[in-house]
Structure formats: structure tokens, C-alpha cells
Design a protein around this motif. Structure first.
Motif, PDB file in Angstrom:
ATOM      1  N   ARG A  78       5.076  -8.339  11.579  1.00 25.56           N
ATOM      2  CA  ARG A  78       6.177  -8.286  10.615  1.00 25.56           C
ATOM      3  C   ARG A  78       5.922  -9.250   9.455  1.00 25.56           C
ATOM      4  NH1 ARG A  78       9.938  -7.409  15.151  1.00 25.56           N
ATOM      5  NH2 ARG A  78      11.642  -8.587  14.236  1.00 25.56           N
ATOM      6  N   TYR A 141       9.585  -3.392  23.739  1.00 25.15           N
ATOM      7  CA  TYR A 141       9.387  -2.766  22.431  1.00 25.15           C
ATOM      8  C   TYR A 141       9.055  -1.280  22.594  1.00 25.15           C
ATOM      9  CZ  TYR A 141       9.253  -7.399  20.231  1.00 25.15           C
ATOM     10  OH  TYR A 141       9.564  -8.664  19.773  1.00 25.15           O
ATOM     11  N   HIS A 174      16.377  -4.645  25.691  1.00 27.03           N
ATOM     12  CA  HIS A 174      16.047  -5.590  24.612  1.00 27.03           C
ATOM     13  C   HIS A 174      16.808  -5.224  23.339  1.00 27.03           C
ATOM     14  CE1 HIS A 174      12.620  -7.653  22.098  1.00 27.03           C
ATOM     15  NE2 HIS A 174      13.674  -8.414  22.211  1.00 27.03           N
ATOM     16  N   PHE A 211      18.450  -8.760  27.002  1.00 23.72           N
ATOM     17  CA  PHE A 211      18.865  -9.514  25.815  1.00 23.72           C
ATOM     18  C   PHE A 211      20.378  -9.363  25.735  1.00 23.72           C
ATOM     19  CE2 PHE A 211      18.178  -9.960  20.894  1.00 23.72           C
ATOM     20  CZ  PHE A 211      18.651 -11.262  20.934  1.00 23.72           C
ATOM     21  N   HIS A 239      17.892 -13.402  28.412  1.00 22.97           N
ATOM     22  CA  HIS A 239      18.067 -14.015  27.090  1.00 22.97           C
ATOM     23  C   HIS A 239      19.569 -14.200  26.916  1.00 22.97           C
ATOM     24  CE1 HIS A 239      14.078 -12.218  26.439  1.00 22.97           C
ATOM     25  NE2 HIS A 239      13.983 -12.811  25.261  1.00 22.97           N
ATOM     26  N   GLN A 242      21.828 -17.042  22.732  1.00 19.74           N
ATOM     27  CA  GLN A 242      20.907 -17.446  21.660  1.00 19.74           C
ATOM     28  C   GLN A 242      21.632 -17.630  20.327  1.00 19.74           C
ATOM     29  OE1 GLN A 242      17.777 -14.612  20.661  1.00 19.74           O
ATOM     30  NE2 GLN A 242      16.856 -15.996  19.172  1.00 19.74           N
ATOM     31  N   HIS A 262      16.760 -19.336  25.923  1.00 18.36           N
ATOM     32  CA  HIS A 262      17.321 -19.670  24.600  1.00 18.36           C
ATOM     33  C   HIS A 262      18.448 -20.691  24.779  1.00 18.36           C
ATOM     34  CE1 HIS A 262      15.092 -17.003  21.913  1.00 18.36           C
ATOM     35  NE2 HIS A 262      15.278 -16.027  22.777  1.00 18.36           N
ATOM     36  N   ASN A 316       6.542 -13.649  19.716  1.00 17.98           N
ATOM     37  CA  ASN A 316       6.936 -12.283  19.353  1.00 17.98           C
ATOM     38  C   ASN A 316       6.786 -12.112  17.849  1.00 17.98           C
ATOM     39  OD1 ASN A 316       9.587 -12.341  17.814  1.00 17.98           O
ATOM     40  ND2 ASN A 316      10.247 -13.517  19.600  1.00 17.98           N
ATOM     41  N   GLY A 318       8.801 -11.070  15.560  1.00 22.11           N
ATOM     42  CA  GLY A 318       9.959 -11.242  14.680  1.00 22.11           C
ATOM     43  C   GLY A 318      10.450 -12.661  14.617  1.00 22.11           C
ATOM     44  N   SER A 319      11.111 -13.108  15.695  1.00 26.92           N
ATOM     45  CA  SER A 319      11.810 -14.393  15.639  1.00 26.92           C
ATOM     46  C   SER A 319      10.956 -15.585  16.037  1.00 26.92           C
ATOM     47  CB  SER A 319      13.048 -14.342  16.547  1.00 26.92           C
ATOM     48  OG  SER A 319      12.660 -14.217  17.894  1.00 26.92           O
TER      49      SER A 319
HETATM   50  N1  DI6 Z   1      15.360 -12.674  21.192  1.00 32.39           N
HETATM   51  C1  DI6 Z   1      14.743 -12.810  20.017  1.00 32.39           C
HETATM   52  O1  DI6 Z   1      14.878 -13.735  19.271  1.00 32.39           O
HETATM   53  C2  DI6 Z   1      13.814 -11.723  19.903  1.00 32.39           C
HETATM   54  N2  DI6 Z   1      14.090 -10.936  21.039  1.00 32.39           N
HETATM   55  C3  DI6 Z   1      14.947 -11.541  21.765  1.00 32.39           C
HETATM   56  O2  DI6 Z   1      15.301 -11.074  22.826  1.00 32.39           O
HETATM   57  C4  DI6 Z   1      13.667 -10.944  18.680  1.00 32.39           C
HETATM   58  C5  DI6 Z   1      12.452 -10.105  18.826  1.00 32.39           C
HETATM   59  C6  DI6 Z   1      12.046  -9.452  17.554  1.00 32.39           C
HETATM   60  O3  DI6 Z   1      12.643  -9.689  16.502  1.00 32.39           O
HETATM   61  O4  DI6 Z   1      11.059  -8.696  17.602  1.00 32.39           O
END
Ligand code: DI6
Ligand code: FE
Length: 400
Positions: A78, A141, A174, A211, A239, A242, A262, A316, A318-319
Motif C-alpha cells: 500500500r 486477506y 478480519h 478483528f 484484536h 485498538q 492492541h 501488515n 496497511g497499519s
Molecule cells: N488491525 C489493524 O490495524 C490491521 N488489521 C487489524 O486487524 C489493518 C490491516 C490493514 O490495514 O491491512
């Protein structure tokens, strides 16, 4: 006299054994035979059969490190989205341009197992280069049965091509795929649970994760998934808390979860619940840093209630595009005021516990000989330096 195995001597050893801080031994030695630790103690007391010691020249030996929370298998990246945002694009513009978690789902669905494996190995190699011996890898994913299984197969394949142990977590819950928009419970019941059953039958699941978040799944939606996991005899982790507090930590504790991860928005009552269930709080400073979050996890409450804290990369696209557990240790200390001792415990003994592993994470007789030998003389230096890798040598299952 027959000498077997290897004796590593003239070392400072942080055994990380329960209840002893670093469990520090000066002028220590560790004896390894058949992939296991046979003996550890002051070199002067080493058993005679161990033979002459190899001179570690005062280096520090710790248990090999454990990354207990990653999404290391994923398609694409990303970076474009990162660049768009830093050029001023709004969240909506990024989403309209096909960004966000769903873009990773698309890339992962479209990628071959070989491509996914090659992508993951870049980060696996970086972690091994920092003395890591165990990596947890999540699915999540795919969000369809075929791709969730594909991700888990790729995760398992890592062990075939690299000297590292992998623990897999099924993270079908997720995100909600577009096909199920507005029908989260139906997704859980008709796709996620059947995907878990299929992955479990294929022997691909060590734990079930979810998640639990406003932007993902609620406590009510995760609960049937955890119930099924329990019936199948699979441990759970979550998760939780968060970005907000919606009760995920309490749910995890109720199911005796291995960990709640988290946990920035967890409160004192949540910490007490984790203490009662014996679940580990897995702290992920990479996501906090990347997302510019401001709510730090309740470290003081975790200490007060004796909740074991682990640290992980959350690697990962993204974050948390982060593949350094040493940097995570530094971030845990600098951002969340963990002590260097808590940070090292968090990537060794407590990380093992977050994965339900009792054969690693400490240097003690009977444990696996997974060791990291560092060009430093004291353990605090591992968390103290930033962007510096002092690994001298890694021993994996007695080899190396
Ligand atoms: N918590 C996150 O911060 C990521 N997944 C999760 O369960 C985000 C993952 C992503 O943005 O690809
Ligand atoms: Fe994660």
C-alpha cells in the motif's frame, strides 16, 4: 570422555526464566544437545561431559526472539496509498482509488502461492536476521474460503524453506468483504465458520483470531466464531480495543483467549479480566505509530494486575508495515514506557505464551535450543538502540 553437543561459554546470559527479571548470569555457559538446552549456569560449574566451551567473548545470549502477531503473508503493498495520503489525499479519495484493506484482499486473491511466499520471505528473512525463531502468521486477506486456505498454506510453507517455526492463526473475521456488505452475521455463519472448519480439517490452524472493532466485527458477531473454535478445540485470540472500547477484551477473557492484541482502549476492568483468564496483552506499537494514534495501552493497569505483556510487529501492509522486532522493543519503551526488561520479556517468554508454546522463550534445561547471540554486553542495549541490529549469531533448534 565423549563430548556431545556444544557448550557456549564466557557469555552474559539473559535466561528470561520466570520470576527472575532478565535472569542474568555473568560468565555463564549454556550446553546444547540434540536441539535442546541441557544445562545453563555459571561456566565454572559446567558439567565435565560438556567438554571445552566455545568462547563467546562476553557477548549477550538471550532466547531467540518470537514475533507473536503478524500478517506477513499478503498480496501487493500500500505504498501508493501511503504516498497519496502524504500528498494530501483524503481517506475517501484513497478508498475511491481502491485503497485500504480491501485493496490487499484483491491483491491477495489474485496472487499465486509462489508470489505470496516470495513476498512474505522478504520480511521473514529480515526477522530471522534479528534473531527471530518463531513467527505467528494470520490469514484474513482472503475473506473467501479458497483464499483464506491459500494464505494459511503459504504460511506453513515458510517453515519448509526457512529455518523458522510458524504458528498460524485463522483470521477470517478480519474485514467484511464487499459481497457481504450489511450482512456481517451472515458472513460469519455462512462463510467464516465453514472456512475455519475447512482450514482446521486441512491441519492449517493453530489459533482463531478476529478483528473486534467498530469498523470490523462486533462482540456478538465474533462470539459464534469463538464458540465453534472452542468446539473444535482451537485456542482463540482477538484484536481488541485498538481504536475504541467495544468489549472485545472481555469477550477474549471469557473464552480464555491466549491473548488480546492492541488493547490501547482497554481499561482497568479489562486488565483484571485478562489477569483472571491468564491471557497475554499483546502490544503493537507499529500500528499506533503508523496510524498516529494517541491513546496508549494501559500499561500501568497491566502491571498492577500482573497481566503478561508481549510485543509484536503486527507486520501488515496497511497499519504496520514494520518488519523489525528490535525496533518494536524500542518503540514499546519510548512510546509506552515499557522497561527494557518488559520489552525483552515481551518478545521472548510472554510472546511464547501468547502463542501457547511452552517449549521456547526462555533459556532453561529441556527447552528448545533457540538462542540469539548479540554483540552487546547488557540486555537493555537491545531496546535502547534505534535502527541497529547487533545480532552476532542465531541458533535454531541447536543449529547455527
Ligand atoms: N488491525 C489493524 O490495524 C490491521 N488489521 C487489524 O486487524 C489493518 C490491516 C490493514 O490495514 O491491512
Ligand atoms: Fe493485526
Amino acid at each position: 570422555m565423549i563430548v556431545t553437543g556444544m557448550l557456549l561459554g564466557n557469555a552474559t546470559i539473559a535466561t528470561m526464566a520466570e520470576g527472575a527479571g532478565y535472569g542474568l548470569l555473568q560468565k555463564g555457559a549454556v550446553w546444547v544437545q540434540n536441539g535442546q538446552i541441557t544445562w545453563v549456569g555459571p561456566e565454572a560449574d559446567a558439567p565435565e561431559q560438556a567438554g571445552p566451551a566455545e568462547d563467546m567473548q562476553g557477548r549477550l545470549i538471550t532466547p531467540a526472539l518470537i514475533d507473536c502477531h503478524t500478517h506477513i503473508v499478503h498480496g501487493g503493498n500500500r505504498a501508493g496509498e501511503f504516498e497519496m495520503r502524504l500528498n494530501g489525499a483524503s481517506y475517501e479519495e484513497v478508498a475511491r482509488a481502491g485503497g485500504g484493506i480491501i485493496s490487499t484482499v484483491k491483491a491477495t486473491r489474485g496472487a499465486s502461492e509462489d508470489t505470496l511466499l516470495a513476498g512474505a520471505l522478504r520480511f521473514v528473512d529480515a526477522l530471522i536476521g534479528e534473531g527471530v525463531s518463531v513467527i505467528e502468521v494470520k490469514s484474513g486477506y482472503g475473506l473467501d474460503i479458497e483464499t483464506e486456505l491459500k494464505m494459511l498454506r503459504v504460511a506453513r510453507a515458510i517453515e519448509q524453506v526457512r529455518p523458522v517455526r510458524v504458528r498460524t492463526s485463522f483470521l477470517g473475521a478480519h474485514a467484511l468483504p464487499a459481497e457481504y456488505a450489511g450482512r456481517a452475521m451472515e458472513y460469519i455463519e455462512t462463510l467464516c465458520i465453514p472456512a475455519l472448519e475447512a482450514a482446521h480439517s486441512a491441519g492449517l490452524v493453530d489459533a482463531v483470531d478476529g478483528f473486534c472493532e467498530g469498523i470490523a466485527f462486533s462482540v456478538e458477531e465474533i462470539e459464534p466464531l469463538f464458540t465453534r473454535a472452542k468446539e473444535l478445540g482451537i485456542p482463540v485470540k482477538l484484536h481488541a480495543e485498538q481504536l475504541s472500547n467495544i468489549g472485545g477484551t472481555q469477550l477474549a477473557a471469557r473464552f480464555g483467549a491466549l491473548s488480546a492484541d492492541h488493547v490501547e482502549y482497554a481499561n482497568d476492568a479489562d486488565a483484571q479480566a485478562l489477569a483472571r483468564s491468564g491471557s497475554v496483552a499483546v502490544i503493537l506499537p507499529g500500528a499506533f505509530y503508523t496510524l498516529h494514534e494517541t491513546q496508549a495501552p494501559p500499561v500501568e493497569a497491566f502491571r498492577k494486575h500482573n497481566v503478561a505483556m508481549a510485543l509484536a510487529t503486527d507486520c501488515n501492509p496497511g497499519s504496520s508495515p514494520l518488519a523489525s522486532l528490535l525496533l518494536v522493543m524500542n518503540m514499546g519503551c519510548t512510546l509506552f514506557r515499557l522497561t527494557p526488561e518488559e520489552a525483552l520479556t515481551g518478545v521472548t517468554r510472554h510472546a511464547a505464551r501468547a502463542l501457547g508454546l511452552d517449549d521456547t522463550g526462555v533459556i532453561a534445561p529441556g527447552k528448545r535450543a533457540d538462542l540469539a547471540i548479540w554483540n552487546v554486553s547488557e540486555p537493555a542495549e537491545l531496546a535502547y538502540r534505534i535502527g541497529f541490529n547487533p545480532l552476532h549469531r542465531r541458533i535454531f533448534g541447536g543449529e547455527g
